[in-house]
Write a protein that holds these residues in place. Structure first.
Motif, PDB file in Angstrom:
ATOM      1  N   ASP A 149       0.791  -1.175   0.020  1.00 56.66           N
ATOM      2  CA  ASP A 149      -0.041  -0.061   0.155  1.00 56.66           C
ATOM      3  C   ASP A 149       0.757   1.214  -0.033  1.00 56.66           C
ATOM      4  O   ASP A 149       0.558   2.178  -0.589  1.00 56.66           O
ATOM      5  CB  ASP A 149      -0.788  -0.034   1.229  1.00 56.66           C
ATOM      6  CG  ASP A 149      -2.056  -1.308   0.982  1.00 56.66           C
ATOM      7  OD1 ASP A 149      -2.973  -0.918   0.201  1.00 56.66           O
ATOM      8  OD2 ASP A 149      -2.216  -1.951   1.885  1.00 56.66           O
ATOM      9  N   VAL A 150       2.225   1.240   0.612  1.00 56.32           N
ATOM     10  CA  VAL A 150       2.848   2.352   0.441  1.00 56.32           C
ATOM     11  C   VAL A 150       3.300   2.705  -1.034  1.00 56.32           C
ATOM     12  O   VAL A 150       3.236   3.854  -1.313  1.00 56.32           O
ATOM     13  CB  VAL A 150       4.327   2.114   1.228  1.00 56.32           C
ATOM     14  CG1 VAL A 150       5.254   3.168   0.901  1.00 56.32           C
ATOM     15  CG2 VAL A 150       3.964   1.977   2.863  1.00 56.32           C
ATOM     16  N   MET A 232      -4.783   2.760   7.485  1.00 54.32           N
ATOM     17  CA  MET A 232      -4.551   4.006   6.528  1.00 54.32           C
ATOM     18  C   MET A 232      -3.182   4.765   7.101  1.00 54.32           C
ATOM     19  O   MET A 232      -2.361   5.258   6.714  1.00 54.32           O
ATOM     20  CB  MET A 232      -5.693   4.599   6.178  1.00 54.32           C
ATOM     21  CG  MET A 232      -6.664   4.032   5.571  1.00 54.32           C
ATOM     22  SD  MET A 232      -6.063   4.002   3.786  1.00 54.32           S
ATOM     23  CE  MET A 232      -6.259   5.600   3.155  1.00 54.32           C
ATOM     24  N   LEU A 233      -3.500   4.773   8.523  1.00 58.01           N
ATOM     25  CA  LEU A 233      -2.675   5.842   9.151  1.00 58.01           C
ATOM     26  C   LEU A 233      -1.066   5.222   9.187  1.00 58.01           C
ATOM     27  O   LEU A 233      -0.229   5.807   9.062  1.00 58.01           O
ATOM     28  CB  LEU A 233      -2.926   6.022  10.697  1.00 58.01           C
ATOM     29  CG  LEU A 233      -2.145   7.248  11.507  1.00 58.01           C
ATOM     30  CD1 LEU A 233      -2.274   8.281  11.105  1.00 58.01           C
ATOM     31  CD2 LEU A 233      -2.823   7.074  13.155  1.00 58.01           C
ATOM     32  N   ASP A 274      -8.449  12.673   5.344  1.00 61.25           N
ATOM     33  CA  ASP A 274      -8.733  11.461   4.183  1.00 61.25           C
ATOM     34  C   ASP A 274     -10.136  10.745   5.144  1.00 61.25           C
ATOM     35  O   ASP A 274      -9.957  10.745   6.403  1.00 61.25           O
ATOM     36  CB  ASP A 274      -7.504  10.573   4.239  1.00 61.25           C
ATOM     37  CG  ASP A 274      -7.667   9.727   3.045  1.00 61.25           C
ATOM     38  OD1 ASP A 274      -8.927   9.667   2.290  1.00 61.25           O
ATOM     39  OD2 ASP A 274      -6.706   8.950   2.772  1.00 61.25           O
ATOM     40  N   GLU A 275     -10.931  10.119   4.440  1.00 64.32           N
ATOM     41  CA  GLU A 275     -11.842   9.346   4.877  1.00 64.32           C
ATOM     42  C   GLU A 275     -12.398  10.321   5.814  1.00 64.32           C
ATOM     43  O   GLU A 275     -12.916   9.861   7.061  1.00 64.32           O
ATOM     44  CB  GLU A 275     -11.615   8.150   5.520  1.00 64.32           C
ATOM     45  CG  GLU A 275     -10.432   7.090   4.650  1.00 64.32           C
ATOM     46  CD  GLU A 275     -11.067   6.428   3.534  1.00 64.32           C
ATOM     47  OE1 GLU A 275     -12.384   6.516   3.634  1.00 64.32           O
ATOM     48  OE2 GLU A 275     -10.585   5.440   3.057  1.00 64.32           O
ATOM     49  N   GLY A 453     -10.239   1.599   2.227  1.00 64.13           N
ATOM     50  CA  GLY A 453      -9.305   2.266   1.669  1.00 64.13           C
ATOM     51  C   GLY A 453      -8.092   1.600   1.018  1.00 64.13           C
ATOM     52  O   GLY A 453      -7.185   2.322   0.307  1.00 64.13           O
ATOM     53  N   PHE A 454      -7.966   0.360   0.915  1.00 60.54           N
ATOM     54  CA  PHE A 454      -6.938  -0.296   0.273  1.00 60.54           C
ATOM     55  C   PHE A 454      -7.352  -1.372  -0.621  1.00 60.54           C
ATOM     56  O   PHE A 454      -8.620  -1.493  -1.146  1.00 60.54           O
ATOM     57  CB  PHE A 454      -6.444  -1.462   1.308  1.00 60.54           C
ATOM     58  CG  PHE A 454      -5.733  -0.692   2.605  1.00 60.54           C
ATOM     59  CD1 PHE A 454      -4.548   0.114   2.543  1.00 60.54           C
ATOM     60  CD2 PHE A 454      -6.308  -0.493   3.694  1.00 60.54           C
ATOM     61  CE1 PHE A 454      -3.906   0.711   3.558  1.00 60.54           C
ATOM     62  CE2 PHE A 454      -5.641   0.092   4.884  1.00 60.54           C
ATOM     63  CZ  PHE A 454      -4.588   0.567   4.743  1.00 60.54           C
TER      64      PHE A 454
END
Length: 544
Positions: A149-150, A232-233, A274-275, A453-454
């Protein structure tokens, strides 16, 4: 590789100017400056090698970089070298070995095609990356890093024309409004998979780079990126560890951020959220939030607030946004809004996307024909599991997820999803690492909270007992009493019983929307409700 030139030198004036190679000196090149011991690097591309490298030698920011690799090709053009430069930055961030000194790219650069792009973007770049692995500058393979994800949220990912327009509009908005009195809000709206988070990642990195430029209106501004989502964080903080002007402390959850500002009696300059649909819309003692709306508190403690919002991703009544709630909050402030509409995650046709959108509106359409997207319905839970296991072996990053219809507690014990069918445990906790990237999680089932989110390559969605089929109306039917996320359904005193009941159904549909839009390459469905399973299988038979 034939026609590829890969030169290594000490990064000194004599080394970089006294040697001359045709396809290094007279053609566009890509280059890497680095220091192995300090694990710092800079990636660039140029059409004037000597002039550019001399400038770097005079730059105090590069004083610790003592080696260089120059990369040329007989057919390089500047579009190709820019493309490869961007790829190198993105993959080095994902690889995590080196901290990069690169700052934001020119804002006018965007996604575009050029002659033989596939050749340079894939064949040539793969050879360059493998050479860097041989030199022990890079560690991971490209396939491994693409699934991180990075990599997917890297601030240096090329943006689409629409994303770039939104980014430039917001940068102008920030530069114009940072010195104006009052509080200012910019809302970015978009469905799941429309590239909202990668835009925000790119935007925040550019803003932070501008805080270091003395001639910028954003010079020395105090800025933050907030996300009310633990997974996400983790990703954002990992990115911060690889770039010069991003600090992990600038990435926070909303409640600690607000509590710190209140304690310090401080106002932030620019806050990106975000979100934002996950923000609390009522007091929540469990999360130590004592006010009534987190978004309102963020806006009033910031000069400029930039937020990403999608009402179809709200997952708890305490974060419930009614039709007018957002406008009620931002309406009293100076506000601008822009949409993101292009789907970037799913490699699916418009027909498939329409089918999913109607499904989460409780309408079940005939199955779409889509040769470019693997959309399958399953009758047998074991076949469903094995299909996802196989895709994970072939492509990686393929997982089973489920609606929250099975007991799940945070007490360290394992709780099973669909014991008589799927019979796999809910996701376990992996501190500081995203769930889907752990190899062992192929034997677990992800929840909405671990996957929102992923991206996944393939997603297998278990439609639990709360998702049913009404044979009279021929529509999806919901049974909220079977939904096991009891924390999501805690009633609100400021909503009527009818509104609370409607919010429960919307939350189940929102969870379906999020889960079904995780898969880049494919979506597999298994319904535990017999009537719904039978109806989907009928549609499958009619389609074939």
């Amino acid at each position: 590789m034939k026609n590829l030139y890969f030169e290594k030198h000490r990064f000194t004036y004599s080394e970089v100017t006294n040697r001359k190679t045709l396809y290094i000196d007279d053609y566009p090149i890509v280059y890497l400056l680095y220091n192995r011991k300090k694990e710092q690097a800079y990636v660039g591309q140029t059409v004037q090698k000597n002039q550019r490298l001399k400038a770097h030698l005079k730059d105090v920011r590069r004083k610790h970089l003592d080696e260089t690799i120059l990369i040329g090709h007989e057919q390089f053009n500047q579009s190709a070298t820019y493309n490869i430069e961007s790829n190198l930055i993105n993959f080095l961030i994902a690889d995590g070995r080196y901290v990069l000194q690169n700052v934001s790219q020119t804002t006018s650069r965007q996604m575009h095609n050029y002659f033989r792009k596939d050749f340079f973007n894939e064949t040539v770049f793969e050879n360059i990356w493998e050479q860097l692995r041989i030199e022990q500058i890079a560690k991971g393979t490209l396939d491994q890093l693409r699934n991180k994800d990075v990599y997917k949220l890297s601030p240096f990912k090329e943006l689409s024309e629409q994303q770039l327009e939104v980014k430039q509009t917001i940068l102008t908005y920030c530069k114009t409004h940072i010195t104006q009195p009052g509080h200012h809000v910019f809302v970015i709206e978009g469905d799941a998979g429309t590239g909202k988070s990668v835009l925000l990642s790119s935007l925040f990195n550019t803003i932070q780079d501008l805080t270091k430029e003395a001639d910028s209106p954003l010079y020395r501004t105090d800025n933050y990126l907030l996300v009310n989502h633990g997974e996400m964080l983790k990703t954002y903080k990992s990115i911060a560890g690889s770039l010069p002007n991003l600090k992990k402390k600038q990435f926070q959850k909303p409640t600690p951020f607000l509590n710190t500002l209140e304690k310090q009696q401080h106002t932030a300059d620019i806050v990106l959220v975000d979100e934002a649909h996950l923000l609390l819309t009522k007091e929540d003692a469990y999360n130590n939030f004592k006010q009534q709306n987190q978004l309102h508190e963020i806006i009033t403690r910031s000069k400029i607030t930039i937020l990403i919002f999608d009402p179809k991703q709200v997952l708890k009544i305490k974060s419930y946004w009614g039709r007018t709630t957002l406008q009620d909050i931002v309406g009293s402030f100076s506000t601008a809004t822009l949409p993101l509409t292009n789907q970037f995650r799913m490699q699916a046709s418009l027909e498939t996307l329409h089918w999913i959108n109607r499904f989460v509106e409780q309408e079940i359409l005939p199955l779409p024909t889509d040769p470019q997207y693997d959309f399958q319905i399953f009758h047998d839970p074991e076949a469903f599991k094995q299909a996802i296991f196989l895709k994970n072996e072939q492509y990686g990053l393929s997982r089973i997820v489920s609606t929250f219809d099975y007991l799940h507690k945070k007490d360290g014990a394992d709780y099973v999803v669909d014991a008589g069918g799927i019979n796999l445990p809910w996701n376990r906790s992996y501190p500081n690492q995203t769930w889907a990237e752990q190899r062992e999680t192929i034997q677990e089932v992800g929840s909405i909270y671990t996957i929102q989110g992923f991206d996944l390559n393939y997603v297998g969605v278990v439609l639990g007992p709360s998702v049913q089929y009404d044979e009279q109306t021929k529509r999806l039917k919901l049974e909220p009493t079977l939904y096991q996320d009891t924390g999501a359904f805690v009633a609100r005193q400021d909503l009527s019983q009818v509104e609370n009941d409607r919010a429960k159904e919307e939350i189940i549909l929102n969870s379906l929307n999020v889960l079904m839009k995780r898969g880049v390459k494919g979506l597999y469905l298994y319904a535990t409700n017999p009537a719904l399973r039978e109806r989907l299988l009928q549609l499958k038979e009619q389609h074939t």
